[in-house]
Every structure is written in structure tokens, then in C-alpha cells.
Design a protein around this motif. Sequence first.
Motif, PDB file in Angstrom:
ATOM      1  N   LYS A  31     -14.121   2.603   5.784  1.00 30.17           N
ATOM      2  CA  LYS A  31     -15.328   3.186   5.206  1.00 30.17           C
ATOM      3  C   LYS A  31     -16.447   2.144   5.307  1.00 30.17           C
ATOM      4  CE  LYS A  31     -12.306   6.322   4.110  1.00 30.17           C
ATOM      5  NZ  LYS A  31     -12.019   7.333   5.147  1.00 30.17           N
ATOM      6  N   GLY A  32     -17.497   2.521   6.025  1.00 33.70           N
ATOM      7  CA  GLY A  32     -18.634   1.599   6.182  1.00 33.70           C
ATOM      8  C   GLY A  32     -18.294   0.346   6.983  1.00 33.70           C
ATOM      9  N   GLY A  33     -17.169   0.386   7.710  1.00 33.78           N
ATOM     10  CA  GLY A  33     -16.780  -0.782   8.511  1.00 33.78           C
ATOM     11  C   GLY A  33     -16.277  -1.941   7.670  1.00 33.78           C
ATOM     12  N   MET A  34     -16.063  -1.704   6.375  1.00 32.90           N
ATOM     13  CA  MET A  34     -15.653  -2.823   5.505  1.00 32.90           C
ATOM     14  C   MET A  34     -14.465  -2.493   4.613  1.00 32.90           C
ATOM     15  SD  MET A  34     -18.988  -4.900   4.198  1.00 32.90           S
ATOM     16  CE  MET A  34     -20.299  -3.702   4.229  1.00 32.90           C
ATOM     17  N   VAL A  35     -14.398  -1.244   4.126  1.00 35.83           N
ATOM     18  CA  VAL A  35     -13.360  -0.896   3.146  1.00 35.83           C
ATOM     19  C   VAL A  35     -12.254  -0.096   3.839  1.00 35.83           C
ATOM     20  CG1 VAL A  35     -12.884   0.320   0.984  1.00 35.83           C
ATOM     21  CG2 VAL A  35     -15.066  -0.878   1.302  1.00 35.83           C
ATOM     22  N   TYR A  36     -11.016  -0.596   3.750  1.00 34.17           N
ATOM     23  CA  TYR A  36      -9.883   0.032   4.437  1.00 34.17           C
ATOM     24  C   TYR A  36      -9.187   1.011   3.501  1.00 34.17           C
ATOM     25  CZ  TYR A  36      -5.648   0.374   7.327  1.00 34.17           C
ATOM     26  OH  TYR A  36      -4.596   0.814   8.108  1.00 34.17           O
ATOM     27  N   TYR A  37      -8.990   2.241   3.954  1.00 32.55           N
ATOM     28  CA  TYR A  37      -8.320   3.265   3.150  1.00 32.55           C
ATOM     29  C   TYR A  37      -7.434   4.086   4.079  1.00 32.55           C
ATOM     30  CZ  TYR A  37      -7.602   6.838  -0.399  1.00 32.55           C
ATOM     31  OH  TYR A  37      -7.018   7.690  -1.318  1.00 32.55           O
ATOM     32  N   ASN A  38      -6.149   3.765   4.113  1.00 35.56           N
ATOM     33  CA  ASN A  38      -5.212   4.482   4.987  1.00 35.56           C
ATOM     34  C   ASN A  38      -3.920   4.774   4.229  1.00 35.56           C
ATOM     35  OD1 ASN A  38      -3.548   5.464   6.956  1.00 35.56           O
ATOM     36  ND2 ASN A  38      -3.721   3.710   8.335  1.00 35.56           N
ATOM     37  N   PRO A  39      -3.782   5.997   3.705  1.00 39.72           N
ATOM     38  CA  PRO A  39      -2.605   6.324   2.887  1.00 39.72           C
ATOM     39  C   PRO A  39      -1.302   6.235   3.676  1.00 39.72           C
ATOM     40  CG  PRO A  39      -4.299   8.035   2.725  1.00 39.72           C
ATOM     41  CD  PRO A  39      -4.709   7.128   3.822  1.00 39.72           C
ATOM     42  N   ASN A  40      -1.354   6.394   4.990  1.00 35.63           N
ATOM     43  CA  ASN A  40      -0.135   6.358   5.795  1.00 35.63           C
ATOM     44  C   ASN A  40       0.370   4.944   6.044  1.00 35.63           C
ATOM     45  OD1 ASN A  40       0.998   8.799   6.402  1.00 35.63           O
ATOM     46  ND2 ASN A  40      -0.488   9.243   8.018  1.00 35.63           N
ATOM     47  N   LEU A  78      -2.099  -5.870   2.707  1.00 33.78           N
ATOM     48  CA  LEU A  78      -3.092  -6.813   3.243  1.00 33.78           C
ATOM     49  C   LEU A  78      -3.334  -6.533   4.726  1.00 33.78           C
ATOM     50  CD1 LEU A  78      -2.049 -10.276   1.785  1.00 33.78           C
ATOM     51  CD2 LEU A  78      -4.203  -9.114   1.411  1.00 33.78           C
ATOM     52  N   VAL A  79      -4.563  -6.332   5.096  1.00 33.07           N
ATOM     53  CA  VAL A  79      -4.888  -6.088   6.511  1.00 33.07           C
ATOM     54  C   VAL A  79      -6.033  -7.001   6.940  1.00 33.07           C
ATOM     55  CG1 VAL A  79      -4.109  -3.693   6.512  1.00 33.07           C
ATOM     56  CG2 VAL A  79      -6.458  -4.196   5.916  1.00 33.07           C
ATOM     57  N   ASP A  80      -6.156  -7.201   8.244  1.00 32.49           N
ATOM     58  CA  ASP A  80      -7.227  -8.065   8.757  1.00 32.49           C
ATOM     59  C   ASP A  80      -8.598  -7.506   8.390  1.00 32.49           C
ATOM     60  OD1 ASP A  80      -5.517  -9.782   9.870  1.00 32.49           O
ATOM     61  OD2 ASP A  80      -5.998  -9.340  11.952  1.00 32.49           O
ATOM     62  N   LYS A  81      -9.486  -8.417   8.016  1.00 31.64           N
ATOM     63  CA  LYS A  81     -10.873  -8.015   7.765  1.00 31.64           C
ATOM     64  C   LYS A  81     -11.524  -7.585   9.066  1.00 31.64           C
ATOM     65  CE  LYS A  81     -12.414 -11.189   4.202  1.00 31.64           C
ATOM     66  NZ  LYS A  81     -13.247 -12.364   4.020  1.00 31.64           N
ATOM     67  N   ALA A 126      -5.891   2.448  -0.264  1.00 34.46           N
ATOM     68  CA  ALA A 126      -5.127   3.691  -0.434  1.00 34.46           C
ATOM     69  C   ALA A 126      -3.792   3.416  -1.119  1.00 34.46           C
ATOM     70  CB  ALA A 126      -4.900   4.346   0.917  1.00 34.46           C
ATOM     71  N   ARG A 127      -3.418   2.130  -1.286  1.00 29.68           N
ATOM     72  CA  ARG A 127      -2.144   1.805  -1.933  1.00 29.68           C
ATOM     73  C   ARG A 127      -2.343   1.716  -3.445  1.00 29.68           C
ATOM     74  NH1 ARG A 127       0.730   3.536   1.587  1.00 29.68           N
ATOM     75  NH2 ARG A 127       2.241   3.374  -0.049  1.00 29.68           N
ATOM     76  N   SER A 152      -0.613   0.248  -5.601  1.00 29.29           N
ATOM     77  CA  SER A 152      -0.346  -1.100  -6.129  1.00 29.29           C
ATOM     78  C   SER A 152      -1.589  -1.987  -6.072  1.00 29.29           C
ATOM     79  CB  SER A 152       0.803  -1.737  -5.359  1.00 29.29           C
ATOM     80  OG  SER A 152       0.565  -1.653  -3.979  1.00 29.29           O
ATOM     81  N   VAL A 153      -2.478  -1.724  -5.095  1.00 30.31           N
ATOM     82  CA  VAL A 153      -3.718  -2.508  -4.984  1.00 30.31           C
ATOM     83  C   VAL A 153      -4.576  -2.286  -6.233  1.00 30.31           C
ATOM     84  CG1 VAL A 153      -5.914  -2.635  -3.732  1.00 30.31           C
ATOM     85  CG2 VAL A 153      -3.765  -2.655  -2.474  1.00 30.31           C
ATOM     86  N   TRP A 154      -4.689  -1.017  -6.638  1.00 31.49           N
ATOM     87  CA  TRP A 154      -5.506  -0.695  -7.820  1.00 31.49           C
ATOM     88  C   TRP A 154      -4.882  -1.274  -9.081  1.00 31.49           C
ATOM     89  CZ3 TRP A 154     -10.293   0.701  -7.158  1.00 31.49           C
ATOM     90  CH2 TRP A 154     -10.651   1.278  -5.936  1.00 31.49           C
ATOM     91  N   VAL A 155      -3.543  -1.181  -9.169  1.00 30.76           N
ATOM     92  CA  VAL A 155      -2.851  -1.750 -10.335  1.00 30.76           C
ATOM     93  C   VAL A 155      -3.139  -3.255 -10.390  1.00 30.76           C
ATOM     94  CG1 VAL A 155      -0.579  -2.240 -11.352  1.00 30.76           C
ATOM     95  CG2 VAL A 155      -1.022   0.014 -10.350  1.00 30.76           C
ATOM     96  N   GLY A 156      -3.012  -3.936  -9.234  1.00 31.88           N
ATOM     97  CA  GLY A 156      -3.255  -5.379  -9.159  1.00 31.88           C
ATOM     98  C   GLY A 156      -4.685  -5.720  -9.568  1.00 31.88           C
ATOM     99  N   LEU A 157      -5.649  -4.928  -9.104  1.00 28.02           N
ATOM    100  CA  LEU A 157      -7.058  -5.200  -9.423  1.00 28.02           C
ATOM    101  C   LEU A 157      -7.310  -5.040 -10.922  1.00 28.02           C
ATOM    102  CD1 LEU A 157      -9.010  -3.546  -6.462  1.00 28.02           C
ATOM    103  CD2 LEU A 157      -8.756  -5.968  -6.964  1.00 28.02           C
ATOM    104  N   VAL A 158      -6.721  -3.987 -11.522  1.00 30.68           N
ATOM    105  CA  VAL A 158      -6.901  -3.761 -12.964  1.00 30.68           C
ATOM    106  C   VAL A 158      -6.303  -4.943 -13.741  1.00 30.68           C
ATOM    107  CG1 VAL A 158      -6.176  -2.306 -14.909  1.00 30.68           C
ATOM    108  CG2 VAL A 158      -7.047  -1.242 -12.821  1.00 30.68           C
TER     109      VAL A 158
END
Lengths: 363, 136
Positions: A312-321, A326-329, A340-341, A343-349
Motif C-alpha cells: 500500500k503506497g509502496g511502503m506498507v506490506y499487507y499480504n494475508p497469504n 518480516l519482509v524486505d523494505k 496482514a499477520r 501477531s504483528v498487531w498484537v506485538g505492536l499493541v
Amino acid sequence: MNYEVISLWGIWIFLLLGYGMMPFLTQKTIAFGVRIPSDMRQHPFLSLVLRRYWLGEGLAAILVLLIVHFSHLVRSPASGSAILLGLTLILLALNYVLAFLAVHARKVKEGWYENRHQASLAVPGATKLNPWLWLWWEIPAWALAMGLFVAGVLRYPYLPRRIPVHFNSQGVANGWMNKNIFVVIFPVGVSVSAILLATGILWLVVFKTRPDLDPSEPQNSTTRSQIFHRRMIISLDILALASVFTTSLAALSTWGIISPSALPKIIPVAMLIALAAIFAITMKTGQEGRRVRPVSSEKTDSVHYDDDRFWKGGMVYYNPNDPKILVDKRFGVGWTLNFARPSVWVGLVVLILIALFPTIWHL
Amino acid sequence: MMFLIKWDSEQPLYLQIRNQVVEALARGDIRPGDSLPSIRTLAEELAINLHTVHKAYQLLDQEGYIRLSRRNGGIVRDLAHPAQDFVEGWRDRLSTVLSEAFAQGMTSPEILQHCQQVTQEFSNKTHHQDEGEGVF
């Protein structure tokens, strides 16, 4: 001008240099956050966008300088650094988004991926390093932290009743505490935490990142990725060493072993040296080892598959599949998260709660 | 070993993975006792769904190429002697593939030349094993 201001401007210049160089550091299959077949890098439109990107960066820098000059913001380093760096980052991000939109529009219009064999390449285990081997790079930092502990224990009996623990930017004491064992434990604890944090990130780099390999150059991209992973770990350990070094200096001045007046000079210089070393490694390596010399001339007719729809916008990665966290910037050197994971949201909270804990505790 | 997923291929993803493992076996890139990457690792490296890799590994397990293991992904089985029902099934499929070539107008020498090239690629297997080469 004091050393805090010099280091602030140093960071600002590194930021501008890194940003200007960024198009040469990202993978060959990425142009301003847009996935492209690597042979499209020579497209004249990309040269035009690059010139506009640099022009935009120059204008942003001039604007920030004018604002700083007329408002005298940098007179107070704390608020000045936030405003100087924050404003620069916002303007540079806007400049990047403009370049991203231009390249994306041109790619869609001209159908850069039409009639191309899109593919994904995986070489499992190829970039997995032996973490035990790479822990050797932490030895200088551990040695320094242990040396600090020994120095603290030996010095403790000779410490005065009241100990200066905070100094102003000129190195004059302005905070005091009564002598207790935490005077020794605290700086050693900070040093050990910095090394453990580096070890944690090393573990993530070794086991949790994914090389973004280019199927058009299987051999080269695999080798480059290996080198990239190694050098990122070295950079991490340089940062850990610099943190332990500056913490040690601060502790030694608190314990009266070195003069506090030297700190405002040595600490920013040490941090700048570490930053310059990491900057040089990054410039020489690039994202996924982009700057590393090719080892093979092997080329295939496949191209890296177009995964723009997940960015999204060339910066935010969102791939549920994608099960990877962790992915390359796409812009910058390092990694970002797959939002889309769950666990990422849980970790951020959890991270936000930890950051807010002191505030909540006091309410 | 290297996995290459072609997104414009008519073959579904799980079949591409299955075929690449079988081809790696045929070339001698992987050998009996070797471990395939775990299902999660391969799914993560290819940025595809875990179920897709699981389906490929299940198929390889059913066909007797690997022993599916929860911990190690898949262990390559020792396939020194093909089962009789495999040979029959394989011959049927070969017959279909060759009939397509004849129906398209290819001549016997042409077809044999292609067959020879393909078998040549895979017959290096013994050579590879002698040298003790392996991708893992």
C-alpha cells in the motif's frame, strides 16, 4: 556551538545523503517502491523521476534550513532536533510518494509486465547463517561491559556518599543521588541490555527474514543476499558496541574516574563514528546486497513477480497469504512488517503498552 | 535446493513444487535421507499459503518420494526399485505424452532426440552422487 548541535546536524546530513543515495541501494527490481522487471531499470522515464526526486530533496532541505534560520529552532537541541528531523522526514516522505505515484502510473500505462514470465524464487537455507559464529562479533561489546562491571566493583568502596548522576550539555553535574549499589549495576545493566537487544535482532535477521531473490539472476541474488545478511549483523554489533562504549564513559564519569567535561565531546563523536561506519557498510552493500559485485553472468527469462498489490503506497506490506512477518523494505535498507499477520498487531499493541506503562503507572 | 514458482504457468502452485522436488531427485540434487525444507519455511520463502506447500508435500508422500514429518518437513525416501504399479501408471502417462507428439506431426527420430536430451540431464545423477555433491 556545542557538540549536541554538531551531532544533530551530522545526523541530518547523513539522512539527506542516505535519502539521495536510496534509489541506488534498493533492489534492482524496485524503483521508488514500485516492482519492475530488472531490465526496465534503464527506462529513460526512471532517470527523469530520479532527477525530480533529487530536485525535490534539495528543495526540502532548503525549506528546512530557511525555517530553522528564521525561527532559531535549533538553539534548543531537544525540541530543535525533533522539529528539524521531523520536518525533514515529512517533506522527504512526500517527495518519495510523488516519485512512487509517477513510476507506478507509467508502469501501468506502458504495461511493463505484459508478456513477461513472472516467477518467485526460493533457496531455503541459503541465507541462514550459523548464529553461534556471528555471536563472535559481540565479543568486544561483552568485554567492554564486563570491564565496566569490574571497574565499578573495584571503584565502589572509594565512591563519595553523594554521586553526580546527571550532567548538563557542558558536563556540569546537575543531578545527584546517594551512594548505593545501583550506581554500578545500572550502567552495566544498560550495557548488557543493549547487547541482548542486538542479539535478539541478530536472531530475527538470521531466522525470521526472507531474502527477496530475483529469478532473473538466481545465483547473483542468492550470493548478494547472503552478504547482505552478514553485513547487517556486523552493523548491528557496531551499534551495540557504540552504545556500550558511551554508557561506559558516562558511568566512568559518574564514578569520578574520568572528567565529566570530556563527555559532551567524546560521546557525540563516538556515535558519529559508529553511524559513519554503518553508513559506509550500507552504501557498500545496499538492500539485499544490491551494491555487491555480481558473481555470475547467468540470466533467465523469468522476472520477479509483480507483488505491488500487496504494497500500500509502496511502503506498507499487507499480504494475508504470506506467513512471513518480516519482509524486505521497499525503500530503505532493512525490513518491515507484514501488517496482514495478526501477531504483528498484537506485538505492536504490547510495545505501545510497554512504552506507555510509566505514564499509566503514574495516573 | 532451488524452488522456482511460475505465476503464469497453467500448472497449479502445489504441482509446480511437487514437480521440482521430483526433478531435483532425478538430477541427484537431493538424495535419500535428505530433508526438504519445512512446510512453513518453504511457504515463507515463496510468500505463498502454507496449505499450498502442505498439499504438494502430501502428494509427494502419497507417491512415495518422501516421508512427511511434522518436525522436518519431508525426508526423501530410498527409491532404489520402482513399484510395479508405478511403472504401469508411468507407461500410461508416457504413452499419452508420446501420442501428443505424434499427433502434432513430430517424427520418431525427433521424438527420440528429445527423449535422449531429457534422460541425459537426469542420468548425471550417479555422477553427482559419486562426487558427493548436494545442494543442502
